[in-house]
Design a protein around this motif. Structure first.
Motif, PDB file in Angstrom:
ATOM      1  N   CYS A  12       0.812  -1.221   0.000  1.00 44.64           N
ATOM      2  CA  CYS A  12       0.000   0.000   0.000  1.00 44.64           C
ATOM      3  C   CYS A  12       0.840   1.263   0.000  1.00 44.64           C
ATOM      4  O   CYS A  12       0.314   2.359  -0.124  1.00 44.64           O
ATOM      5  CB  CYS A  12      -0.962  -0.004   1.195  1.00 44.64           C
ATOM      6  SG  CYS A  12      -0.161   0.344   2.768  1.00 44.64           S
ATOM      7  N   GLY A  13       2.156   1.134   0.138  1.00 43.79           N
ATOM      8  CA  GLY A  13       3.021   2.307   0.076  1.00 43.79           C
ATOM      9  C   GLY A  13       3.136   3.089   1.378  1.00 43.79           C
ATOM     10  O   GLY A  13       3.875   4.065   1.453  1.00 43.79           O
ATOM     11  N   ALA A  14       2.397   2.668   2.395  1.00 47.72           N
ATOM     12  CA  ALA A  14       2.480   3.377   3.677  1.00 47.72           C
ATOM     13  C   ALA A  14       3.851   3.154   4.298  1.00 47.72           C
ATOM     14  O   ALA A  14       4.508   2.151   4.020  1.00 47.72           O
ATOM     15  CB  ALA A  14       1.391   2.856   4.618  1.00 47.72           C
ATOM     16  N   PRO A  15       4.281   4.103   5.149  1.00 50.93           N
ATOM     17  CA  PRO A  15       5.571   3.892   5.822  1.00 50.93           C
ATOM     18  C   PRO A  15       5.496   2.674   6.748  1.00 50.93           C
ATOM     19  O   PRO A  15       4.507   2.474   7.445  1.00 50.93           O
ATOM     20  CB  PRO A  15       5.792   5.178   6.612  1.00 50.93           C
ATOM     21  CG  PRO A  15       4.538   5.947   6.549  1.00 50.93           C
ATOM     22  CD  PRO A  15       3.647   5.361   5.509  1.00 50.93           C
ATOM     23  N   LEU A  16       6.540   1.887   6.708  1.00 49.18           N
ATOM     24  CA  LEU A  16       6.598   0.667   7.507  1.00 49.18           C
ATOM     25  C   LEU A  16       7.818   0.802   8.409  1.00 49.18           C
ATOM     26  O   LEU A  16       8.935   0.836   7.929  1.00 49.18           O
ATOM     27  CB  LEU A  16       6.752  -0.512   6.553  1.00 49.18           C
ATOM     28  CG  LEU A  16       6.536  -1.917   7.030  1.00 49.18           C
ATOM     29  CD1 LEU A  16       5.102  -2.109   7.489  1.00 49.18           C
ATOM     30  CD2 LEU A  16       6.809  -2.885   5.891  1.00 49.18           C
ATOM     31  N   THR A  17       7.583   0.970   9.690  1.00 44.27           N
ATOM     32  CA  THR A  17       8.724   1.152  10.583  1.00 44.27           C
ATOM     33  C   THR A  17       9.150  -0.184  11.160  1.00 44.27           C
ATOM     34  O   THR A  17       8.335  -1.063  11.384  1.00 44.27           O
ATOM     35  CB  THR A  17       8.382   2.106  11.744  1.00 44.27           C
ATOM     36  OG1 THR A  17       7.213   1.619  12.383  1.00 44.27           O
ATOM     37  CG2 THR A  17       8.149   3.513  11.255  1.00 44.27           C
ATOM     38  N   PHE A  18      10.433  -0.299  11.383  1.00 43.69           N
ATOM     39  CA  PHE A  18      10.938  -1.516  12.018  1.00 43.69           C
ATOM     40  C   PHE A  18      12.213  -1.209  12.773  1.00 43.69           C
ATOM     41  O   PHE A  18      12.849  -0.189  12.536  1.00 43.69           O
ATOM     42  CB  PHE A  18      11.175  -2.623  10.983  1.00 43.69           C
ATOM     43  CG  PHE A  18      12.215  -2.279   9.944  1.00 43.69           C
ATOM     44  CD1 PHE A  18      11.893  -1.527   8.832  1.00 43.69           C
ATOM     45  CD2 PHE A  18      13.521  -2.719  10.103  1.00 43.69           C
ATOM     46  CE1 PHE A  18      12.853  -1.209   7.886  1.00 43.69           C
ATOM     47  CE2 PHE A  18      14.493  -2.412   9.155  1.00 43.69           C
ATOM     48  CZ  PHE A  18      14.156  -1.654   8.048  1.00 43.69           C
ATOM     49  N   ASN A  19      12.543  -2.069  13.683  1.00 44.61           N
ATOM     50  CA  ASN A  19      13.751  -1.917  14.486  1.00 44.61           C
ATOM     51  C   ASN A  19      14.853  -2.797  13.921  1.00 44.61           C
ATOM     52  O   ASN A  19      14.570  -3.819  13.295  1.00 44.61           O
ATOM     53  CB  ASN A  19      13.481  -2.308  15.931  1.00 44.61           C
ATOM     54  CG  ASN A  19      12.505  -1.349  16.592  1.00 44.61           C
ATOM     55  OD1 ASN A  19      12.757  -0.148  16.671  1.00 44.61           O
ATOM     56  ND2 ASN A  19      11.378  -1.863  17.022  1.00 44.61           N
ATOM     57  N   PRO A  20      16.124  -2.417  14.163  1.00 42.92           N
ATOM     58  CA  PRO A  20      17.223  -3.267  13.717  1.00 42.92           C
ATOM     59  C   PRO A  20      17.027  -4.671  14.268  1.00 42.92           C
ATOM     60  O   PRO A  20      16.601  -4.836  15.404  1.00 42.92           O
ATOM     61  CB  PRO A  20      18.458  -2.618  14.344  1.00 42.92           C
ATOM     62  CG  PRO A  20      18.063  -1.221  14.638  1.00 42.92           C
ATOM     63  CD  PRO A  20      16.592  -1.231  14.893  1.00 42.92           C
ATOM     64  N   GLY A  21      17.326  -5.654  13.472  1.00 41.03           N
ATOM     65  CA  GLY A  21      17.191  -7.037  13.929  1.00 41.03           C
ATOM     66  C   GLY A  21      15.879  -7.672  13.526  1.00 41.03           C
ATOM     67  O   GLY A  21      15.734  -8.888  13.563  1.00 41.03           O
ATOM     68  N   GLU A  22      14.914  -6.861  13.143  1.00 42.55           N
ATOM     69  CA  GLU A  22      13.647  -7.440  12.733  1.00 42.55           C
ATOM     70  C   GLU A  22      13.736  -7.915  11.284  1.00 42.55           C
ATOM     71  O   GLU A  22      14.366  -7.279  10.447  1.00 42.55           O
ATOM     72  CB  GLU A  22      12.499  -6.437  12.920  1.00 42.55           C
ATOM     73  CG  GLU A  22      12.256  -6.153  14.391  1.00 42.55           C
ATOM     74  CD  GLU A  22      11.133  -5.162  14.663  1.00 42.55           C
ATOM     75  OE1 GLU A  22      10.748  -5.053  15.825  1.00 42.55           O
ATOM     76  OE2 GLU A  22      10.670  -4.486  13.723  1.00 42.55           O
ATOM     77  N   ILE A  23      13.094  -9.038  11.004  1.00 42.43           N
ATOM     78  CA  ILE A  23      13.283  -9.712   9.728  1.00 42.43           C
ATOM     79  C   ILE A  23      12.011  -9.699   8.886  1.00 42.43           C
ATOM     80  O   ILE A  23      12.046  -9.563   7.676  1.00 42.43           O
ATOM     81  CB  ILE A  23      13.731 -11.171   9.999  1.00 42.43           C
ATOM     82  CG1 ILE A  23      15.167 -11.153  10.539  1.00 42.43           C
ATOM     83  CG2 ILE A  23      13.645 -12.019   8.736  1.00 42.43           C
ATOM     84  CD1 ILE A  23      15.610 -12.458  11.125  1.00 42.43           C
ATOM     85  N   VAL A  24      10.893  -9.830   9.570  1.00 40.57           N
ATOM     86  CA  VAL A  24       9.594  -9.851   8.896  1.00 40.57           C
ATOM     87  C   VAL A  24       8.765  -8.725   9.500  1.00 40.57           C
ATOM     88  O   VAL A  24       8.713  -8.588  10.714  1.00 40.57           O
ATOM     89  CB  VAL A  24       8.890 -11.208   9.133  1.00 40.57           C
ATOM     90  CG1 VAL A  24       7.522 -11.218   8.496  1.00 40.57           C
ATOM     91  CG2 VAL A  24       9.725 -12.361   8.607  1.00 40.57           C
ATOM     92  N   ALA A  25       8.139  -7.899   8.657  1.00 40.02           N
ATOM     93  CA  ALA A  25       7.357  -6.783   9.186  1.00 40.02           C
ATOM     94  C   ALA A  25       5.942  -6.814   8.625  1.00 40.02           C
ATOM     95  O   ALA A  25       5.722  -7.172   7.475  1.00 40.02           O
ATOM     96  CB  ALA A  25       8.022  -5.457   8.832  1.00 40.02           C
ATOM     97  N   THR A  26       4.995  -6.418   9.482  1.00 32.87           N
ATOM     98  CA  THR A  26       3.590  -6.371   9.079  1.00 32.87           C
ATOM     99  C   THR A  26       3.125  -4.928   9.044  1.00 32.87           C
ATOM    100  O   THR A  26       3.337  -4.179   9.994  1.00 32.87           O
ATOM    101  CB  THR A  26       2.734  -7.186  10.071  1.00 32.87           C
ATOM    102  OG1 THR A  26       3.208  -8.531  10.085  1.00 32.87           O
ATOM    103  CG2 THR A  26       1.265  -7.178   9.667  1.00 32.87           C
ATOM    104  N   CYS A  27       2.504  -4.539   7.948  1.00 33.69           N
ATOM    105  CA  CYS A  27       2.021  -3.160   7.785  1.00 33.69           C
ATOM    106  C   CYS A  27       0.770  -2.948   8.638  1.00 33.69           C
ATOM    107  O   CYS A  27      -0.155  -3.747   8.578  1.00 33.69           O
ATOM    108  CB  CYS A  27       1.699  -2.917   6.318  1.00 33.69           C
ATOM    109  SG  CYS A  27       0.932  -1.313   6.011  1.00 33.69           S
TER     110      CYS A  27
END
Ligand SMILES: [Zn+2]
Length: 250
Positions: A12-27
């Motif tokens: 969807c193009g929305a910003p997806l934030t994540f922390n170092p070390g994270e491998i899989v992210a959910t929007c």
């Protein structure tokens, strides 16, 4: 303090934030789950367990827990103040495995001691917490897997937080194998007093990525802070810190 990084959701193009070390992210806007490094869609099954409680209900569950059991101060429920109630969807890998251990050992409790052989064969849906550092009592947690549904971001409460996975599937499978092997070692030691040889083999099935609701609750009692983990699916306190009570002479 961890630095938060940002990429765009591939869906969807929305910003997806994540922390170092994270491998899989959910929007959080569309529920799309992607592998951070490649930006590609996550291809395994992604499920969730629903949270059944509102913040004010967890308050009551915590007070009930405070009233029950030994070794808690008698005025704990009355004199504690709940200061934080955070609903967090924790990431897990549910690794499906068939494990088979064969062993040989000595049973010493008889005279003369006898040699014994045996086999343990079990099927598991083994739960591995997909976070590296956490106080969460993962080994004591039995996720109600029969209630799991396909991940649906619309079912996530606006105030809840969804944590991303820091562990890849292969790593989760290895962790599951190690933990099952030590469980089998424990079981074998119930059967024989001395283990001569033991070997475990595995048949690895599918793995499911799962988000399960846990309430991280903080309460204050006599100016000290204590933590409680409450299962959002069942309302059970998984682990709770209790102020030490002093017995004996007053
Ligand atoms: Zn999205």
């Amino acid at each position: 303090m961890a630095v938060i990084e940002e990429i765009r959701c591939s869906n969807c193009g929305a910003p997806l934030t994540f922390n170092p070390g994270e491998i899989v992210a959910t929007c959080r806007y569309c529920g799309f789950t992607q592998v951070i490094e490649t930006g590609k869609a996550f291809e395994l099954e992604h499920s969730m367990i629903l949270n059944e409680y509102r913040p004010e209900q967890t308050d009551e569950l915590v007070r009930n827990w405070m009233r029950g059991g030994f070794l808690k101060p008698g005025n704990l429920a009355r004199s504690s103040k709940i200061t934080e109630q955070n609903l967090i969807y924790l990431p897990f890998w549910v690794v499906s495995l068939d494990a088979s251990s064969t062993y040989k050992g000595i049973f010493d409790r008889l005279t003369p001691p006898v040699e014994k052989e045996g086999k343990i064969e079990k099927e598991y849906n083994w739960l591995v917490l997909a976070r590296k550092a956490s106080d969460f009592p993962a080994r004591e947690y039995k996720a109600p897997l029969e209630g799991k549904i396909q991940y649906d971001f619309r079912k996530i409460e606006g105030f809840a937080k969804v944590l991303n996975s820091e562990i890849e599937r292969e790593e989760a499978v290895d962790i599951a194998k190690q933990q099952i092997e030590s469980l089998h070692q424990f079981l074998v030691k119930q059967d024989v007093d001395r283990v001569i040889e033991m070997s475990t083999s595995f048949k690895v099935g599918d793995s499911v990525y799962l988000h399960a609701p846990v309430w991280f609750i903080v309460y204050e009692y006599k100016h000290e802070r204590y933590n409680i983990f409450l299962d959002g699916a069942t309302g059970t306190v998984l682990k709770g810190d209790v102020p030490t009570t002093k017995f004996g002479l007053i």
